[in-house]
Scaffold this active site. Structure first.
Site, PDB file in Angstrom:
ATOM      1  N   ASN A 163      52.958  40.524  35.707  1.00 26.49           N
ATOM      2  CA  ASN A 163      53.709  39.321  36.028  1.00 26.49           C
ATOM      3  C   ASN A 163      53.600  38.305  34.885  1.00 26.49           C
ATOM      4  O   ASN A 163      52.868  38.506  33.912  1.00 26.49           O
ATOM      5  CB  ASN A 163      53.211  38.722  37.346  1.00 26.49           C
ATOM      6  CG  ASN A 163      54.296  38.011  38.122  1.00 26.49           C
ATOM      7  OD1 ASN A 163      55.159  37.360  37.543  1.00 26.49           O
ATOM      8  ND2 ASN A 163      54.245  38.130  39.437  1.00 26.49           N
ATOM      9  N   HIS A 202      31.955  35.857  22.139  1.00 23.52           N
ATOM     10  CA  HIS A 202      31.016  35.566  21.057  1.00 23.52           C
ATOM     11  C   HIS A 202      29.586  35.730  21.550  1.00 23.52           C
ATOM     12  O   HIS A 202      29.314  35.606  22.746  1.00 23.52           O
ATOM     13  CB  HIS A 202      31.248  34.150  20.528  1.00 23.52           C
ATOM     14  CG  HIS A 202      32.585  33.992  19.889  1.00 23.52           C
ATOM     15  ND1 HIS A 202      32.844  34.401  18.605  1.00 23.52           N
ATOM     16  CD2 HIS A 202      33.758  33.523  20.371  1.00 23.52           C
ATOM     17  CE1 HIS A 202      34.106  34.170  18.314  1.00 23.52           C
ATOM     18  NE2 HIS A 202      34.693  33.638  19.379  1.00 23.52           N
ATOM     19  N   ARG A 248      32.592  38.506  44.146  1.00 23.40           N
ATOM     20  CA  ARG A 248      31.675  39.332  44.928  1.00 23.40           C
ATOM     21  C   ARG A 248      32.491  40.088  45.969  1.00 23.40           C
ATOM     22  O   ARG A 248      33.599  39.686  46.331  1.00 23.40           O
ATOM     23  CB  ARG A 248      30.574  38.500  45.558  1.00 23.40           C
ATOM     24  CG  ARG A 248      31.031  37.518  46.592  1.00 23.40           C
ATOM     25  CD  ARG A 248      29.887  36.616  47.065  1.00 23.40           C
ATOM     26  NE  ARG A 248      30.073  36.047  48.375  1.00 23.40           N
ATOM     27  CZ  ARG A 248      31.043  35.232  48.749  1.00 23.40           C
ATOM     28  NH1 ARG A 248      31.995  34.895  47.909  1.00 23.40           N
ATOM     29  NH2 ARG A 248      31.087  34.758  49.975  1.00 23.40           N
ATOM     30  N   LYS A 307      35.064  42.731  51.197  1.00 24.18           N
ATOM     31  CA  LYS A 307      35.508  43.708  52.191  1.00 24.18           C
ATOM     32  C   LYS A 307      35.640  45.076  51.541  1.00 24.18           C
ATOM     33  O   LYS A 307      36.045  45.184  50.390  1.00 24.18           O
ATOM     34  CB  LYS A 307      36.871  43.239  52.729  1.00 24.18           C
ATOM     35  CG  LYS A 307      37.458  44.068  53.821  1.00 24.18           C
ATOM     36  CD  LYS A 307      38.767  43.421  54.280  1.00 24.18           C
ATOM     37  CE  LYS A 307      39.304  44.137  55.481  1.00 24.18           C
ATOM     38  NZ  LYS A 307      40.515  43.517  55.977  1.00 24.18           N
TER      39      LYS A 307
END
Length: 176
Positions: free
Chosen positions: A77, A107, A171, A174
């Site tokens: 997109n 870096h 994180r 589900k």
């Protein structure tokens, strides 16, 4: 004032960035109604073919382009940026939302080394992955097949197949 001397590797990297910026701008000037033109411009940018089911909505930018590999039936997109110096591999049937950043280089952390080098690690995106709007995927991350990256997530660790991740840092929310 003269520019500092660059190593041969630094010159090649700089030339690749110049090339990528020029070709990204050219691609971004092509209208969305010219899908063949967009595919051709993207192929030139990454230096390899993409399938006839590849679709991109400009604008798009990259810092190199030549280290990106695209599977079949991929959708990118508008407003995405791929920093591919470390390499980016995108599997089949992947959907990438607007303003997604794939950042495969950065870096060093040490202040004394920050301006003197680049740390690059590949990003690998499995098959049938959906990356939501404005997500950022960082260097060294692998995203397993069928995973979903929620909008706005910052992914700094690999994502298991068949999971939904969200947040900063991302994180698992589900198992799909």
């Amino acid at each position: 004032m003269t520019a500092p001397a660059r190593s041969a590797e630094g010159r090649v990297r700089f030339e690749n960035v110049q090339r990528a910026v020029r070709l990204s701008a050219r691609l971004s000037d092509i209208g969305f109604d010219d899908l063949d033109g967009l595919r051709a411009a993207f192929c030139e940018l990454i230096g390899r073919p993409v399938g006839d089911r590849f679709m991109i909505i400009p604008p798009f930018s990259t810092d190199c382009g030549l280290n990106t590999t695209i599977g079949s039936n991929v959708f990118i997109n508008q407003g995405c940026h791929f920093m591919d110096m470390g390499g980016i591999t995108i599997g089949d049937d992947v959907m990438i939302g607007p303003k997604v950043n794939l950042i495969s280089a950065g870096h060093p952390l040490a202040p004394s080394e920050r301006r003197n080098g680049i740390v690059a690690k590949p990003i690998v995106i499995g098959n049938n992955v959906w990356i939501g709007a404005a997500a950022t995927i960082l260097a060294g991350v692998t995203i397993g097949d069928n995973a979903v990256i929620a909008a706005g997530a910052v992914v700094s660790r690999s994502v298991p197949a068949g999971t939904l991740v969200a947040g900063v840092p991302a994180r698992i929310l589900k198992h799909l």
